[in-house]
Enzyme design. Sequence first.
Site, PDB file in Angstrom:
ATOM      1  CE  LYS A   5      -0.984   7.174   6.689  1.00 11.04           C
ATOM      2  NZ  LYS A   5      -0.700   6.025   5.845  1.00 11.04           N
ATOM      3  CG  PHE A  40      -1.811   1.298   1.139  1.00 12.12           C
ATOM      4  CD1 PHE A  40      -2.983   1.300   0.398  1.00 12.12           C
ATOM      5  CD2 PHE A  40      -1.416   2.481   1.749  1.00 12.12           C
ATOM      6  CE1 PHE A  40      -3.756   2.454   0.282  1.00 12.12           C
ATOM      7  CE2 PHE A  40      -2.190   3.637   1.633  1.00 12.12           C
ATOM      8  CZ  PHE A  40      -3.354   3.624   0.906  1.00 12.12           C
ATOM      9  CG  ASP A  63       5.746   4.069   1.895  1.00 12.34           C
ATOM     10  OD1 ASP A  63       5.714   4.799   2.911  1.00 12.34           O
ATOM     11  OD2 ASP A  63       4.779   3.936   1.121  1.00 12.34           O
TER      12      ASP A  63
HETATM   13  C1  LIG Z   1      -0.818   6.141   4.347  1.00  9.57           C
HETATM   14  C2  LIG Z   1       0.267   5.615   3.518  1.00  9.57           C
HETATM   15  C3  LIG Z   1       0.587   6.194   2.276  1.00  9.57           C
HETATM   16  C4  LIG Z   1      -0.223   7.310   1.664  1.00  9.57           C
HETATM   17  O1  LIG Z   1      -0.258   8.452   2.457  1.00  9.57           O
HETATM   18  P1  LIG Z   1      -1.399   9.575   2.160  1.00  9.57           P
HETATM   19  O2  LIG Z   1      -1.003  10.712   3.064  1.00  9.57           O
HETATM   20  O3  LIG Z   1      -2.710   8.953   2.567  1.00  9.57           O
HETATM   21  O4  LIG Z   1      -1.344   9.898   0.728  1.00  9.57           O
HETATM   22  C5  LIG Z   1       1.664   5.689   1.582  1.00  9.57           C
HETATM   23  N1  LIG Z   1       2.388   4.668   2.060  1.00  9.57           N
HETATM   24  C6  LIG Z   1       2.104   4.078   3.246  1.00  9.57           C
HETATM   25  C7  LIG Z   1       2.966   2.957   3.734  1.00  9.57           C
HETATM   26  C8  LIG Z   1       1.029   4.512   4.005  1.00  9.57           C
HETATM   27  O5  LIG Z   1       0.733   3.909   5.149  1.00  9.57           O
END
Ligand SMILES: *Cc1c(COP(=O)(O)O)cnc(C)c1O
Length: 424
Positions: free
Chosen positions: A275, A161, A246
């Site tokens: 985040k 994700f 990520d």
């Molecule tokens: C939440 C998340 C994203 C996307 O972040 P947004 O601020 O919602 O665009 C990308 N990668 C990971 C691992 C995430 O948990």
Amino acid sequence: MTDDVRLDAPTNDTMNPETPHSTAADFIAEEGRFSAPNYHPLPVVVAHAEGAWVTDVDGKRYLDLLSAYSALNFGHRHPSLIAAMHNQLDHVTLTSRAVHNDLFGSFARELADVCGMDMVLPMNTGAEAVETAIKTSRKWGYDVKGVTPESARIIVCDGNFHGRTTTIVSFSDDETARGGFAPFTPGFDSVPYGDAAALEAAITPDTVGFLFEPVQGEGGIIVPPPSYLREVREICTRHNILMMADEIQTGFGRTGETFACDHENVKPDMYILGKALGGGIMPLSAVVADSTILGVMTPGTHGSTFGGNPLACAVGLAVLRLVRTGEFQRRSKELGEHLAARLRAESPAHVREIRSIGLWAGIEIDPAAGTARSYCDRLLERGIIVKDTHSTTMRVAPPLSISREDLDHAINEIIAVLNEGPVA
Ligand SMILES: *Cc1c(COP(=O)(O)O)cnc(C)c1O
């Protein structure tokens, strides 16, 4: 305990004078009528929050075990973050990067330092940071590695994700996330998660990078096998491809270390952050890397109107001060061990597997005993906000500031609901 770090202190001033007086059902109906149905929220209407607690429009309090998908690692409205925001509001909020501002440079320096890397490219949302990583790795591939023009490939993982843009859903294998959104962006190859040999086998001369989550969050708190991160590091180095971690959800303490890569003392080539970097206050994301990588960007090649805005930088600087105390990482580790130990020792019914790292657990529920969502709905009635991911996983991710007493209360309720089993 340093002055910067505070545990929860619930408050009484829950009324928001800006909000019309309506019932929870009114708010939910209004949202349903006037907003696109791209979410299925739990039926609670939050009007106030502090620390690990939220209060709904009827004054009922709930413990928040979701933390806005780890954007709220430091809890709701941490005083030092709120103070930084208030202070900056009296100076300047947005400049765009057509001019300089007096906070972006120090924010970039502090973030680069926390990451042990040279430089920062700021964006706003996580998905934008992932897009930035994709663009940077492709350009690095052409400019530095010498990949044939327009043929760069990026390896990703099954079950990933990384966000919601058209390019990002192009390499998702979640049909709900990608179905109906074709045509897709080419240039991605997917391999099984946690399988270093599969990564190595997928590398071609056109491969520029490996984009992955050091723990798959939305995938259900999938922790890779031991030494995976070290093997990935070694393979990426040997084949001259970029290791792009990520850490949008794993970063800033969630797993018990500053970054999940720290568990194996591994430094990726790029951190992708978001985040919690914005403290649950401002959208703030970034790619952090060395200048040999981010230096491929030149004026005009990439940007964002709000990227590096002084309001977000002020909050980000305050976040990095909290990160530097180490307090949240320590709490995550200790409380996380406690959470996992209790869940395992009391082995509630209908649980197939418990996966955990730091203050983060995925409880895999036997599908025969009902959906994870049905248990989350019942926990909500008991004053605990827990969110499912997919249909079988209950995800537990409290603010790292939660007190042990509050955490124990939440664990008691989770165990009680699981032991109760399916309700007719
Ligand atoms: C939440 C998340 C994203 C996307 O972040 P947004 O601020 O919602 O665009 C990308 N990668 C990971 C691992 C995430 O948990």
